[in-house]
Design an enzyme around this catalytic site. Structure first.
Site, PDB file in Angstrom:
ATOM      1  N   CYS A  94       1.992 -11.019  18.840  1.00 23.62           N
ATOM      2  CA  CYS A  94       3.160 -11.856  19.127  1.00 23.62           C
ATOM      3  C   CYS A  94       2.973 -12.445  20.521  1.00 23.62           C
ATOM      4  O   CYS A  94       1.828 -12.705  20.925  1.00 23.62           O
ATOM      5  CB  CYS A  94       4.465 -11.079  18.981  1.00 23.62           C
ATOM      6  N   TRP A  95       4.042 -12.661  21.260  1.00 27.33           N
ATOM      7  CA  TRP A  95       3.915 -13.341  22.547  1.00 27.33           C
ATOM      8  C   TRP A  95       3.308 -12.427  23.613  1.00 27.33           C
ATOM      9  O   TRP A  95       2.274 -12.722  24.210  1.00 27.33           O
ATOM     10  CB  TRP A  95       5.270 -13.871  23.009  1.00 27.33           C
TER      11      TRP A  95
END
Length: 350
Positions: A94-95
């Site tokens: 993810c981020w």
């Protein structure tokens, strides 16, 4: 269970076909930039992510987590099913390698699906890209074979032919998703600098110790992106191949590539930005041809009265022994001549 691994381990497993990379960020984050070859199975939609972000800022972290749990619980079966439909081991990110990837990996583990999670997420990957770009400035060894030529010569097509035959090619316009002119983004969505850097590093690493690399003579900026300084230096010092081709071929290349009948409005808008730079009677003729969808005439006039006069014949700016001028009937002819040039200079390459 799932296993946390570093960027280098993550990419090595992908290179060895040991992992299918899964980006669990929202669709808009995925479109902005991702690791090449990844698929998107979003943990939250863009709207859900925005809602949770608002709760996080205006209420509390716990309230945001609670709302996130409510959202994912409803769509959990479909979310897990999306992973089950992917063959092979999964690499999740993810981020920042936080809640979304950790929760995804934990849920998969509960269903008996093993996965790997990228430590630091795409934020760590982006940091690795920036550092690798800096390293490439010192380690990129190939001699540049730079394709020059008037607009429409088919330089990108020539490079694609050579790449398909295994020659080391950097397709900079593909990385930028832009053709490098005022009409260059027609029918395309230009990449941002992040995505360009990612695609550039991926290809440049393959060729950093190759005896040569081929790419088109581009300016410093292509669309929304800027080329790295070390590549511009390579371009200036490289062997310059100047391709001459009949204007009829060039017109056909442009029409086939741009498909102006599908992007008529965009073509008119792009022309409107440059028509003041063209002698008024010629500009009127081009505009009329575009309006009447007489694209052969419009493109030919644009080449003869706008692009060709603006093209700087840069051969005189380089040492004469590094300039090669070829005359080709078409793209296939140019490809064969360039292959001959490479074979003559580097017979061991092919």
């Amino acid at each position: 269970m799932f296993q946390d691994i570093s960027v280098e381990q993550f990419l090595q497993k992908q290179k060895n076909d040991e992992l299918v990379l899964v980006d669990v960020r929202s669709p808009s984050e995925f479109k902005e930039a991702t690791i090449p070859g990844s698929v998107n199975i979003p943990f939250f939609t863009d709207e859900e992510r925005a809602e949770i972000g608002t709760i996080y800022k205006q209420v509390s972290i716990d309230a945001a987590k609670e709302r996130g749990l409510e959202i994912i619980s409803v769509k959990l079966p479909d979310f897990i099913r999306s992973f089950q439909q992917i063959d092979g081991e999964k690499g999740i990110f993810c981020w920042r390698g936080g809640m979304r990837s950790k929760t995804s990996a934990t849920l998969l583990a509960l269903m008996g699906i093993h996965s790997y999670r990228l430590v630091g997420g795409i934020h760590a990957y982006r940091k690795w890209i920036v550092e690798t770009l800096d390293d490439l400035g010192q380690e990129f060894l190939p001699e540049a074979y730079v394709l020059n030529g008037y607009t429409g010569t088919g330089k990108t097509m020539i490079l694609n032919h050579l790449a398909n035959e295994g020659y080391p090619v950097l397709d900079l316009e593909k990385m930028a998703n832009h053709r490098g002119s005022v009409f260059g983004q027609i029918g395309l969505k230009p990449h941002n600098q992040k995505m360009f850097d990612i695609m550039f590093v991926q290809d440049a690493l393959k060729y950093k110790q190759s005896p040569l690399v081929l790419f088109e003579a581009e300016s410093k900026r292509i669309g929304r992106t800027v080329l790295p300084d070390f590549l511009l230096k390579k371009k200036d010092e490289g062997i310059q191949i100047f391709i001459k081709m009949p204007i009829e071929e060039r017109v056909n290349h442009i029409i086939e590539d741009y498909r102006p009948w599908e992007h008529h409005k965009e073509c008119m808008e792009a022309f409107d930005r440059i028509k003041k730079r063209i002698h008024t009677p010629i500009a009127a003729a081009i505009e009329a041809s575009l309006e009447n969808e007489d694209f052969q005439t419009a493109v030919r006039l644009l080449l003869e009265f706008y692009y060709d006069p603006r093209y700087k014949y840069t051969a005189v700016q380089h040492p004469e022994d590094r300039n090669i001028i070829i005359e080709a009937k078409n793209v296939d002819d140019a490809v064969q001549v360039i292959k001959g040039i490479i074979k003559e200079k580097l017979p061991s390459l092919k």
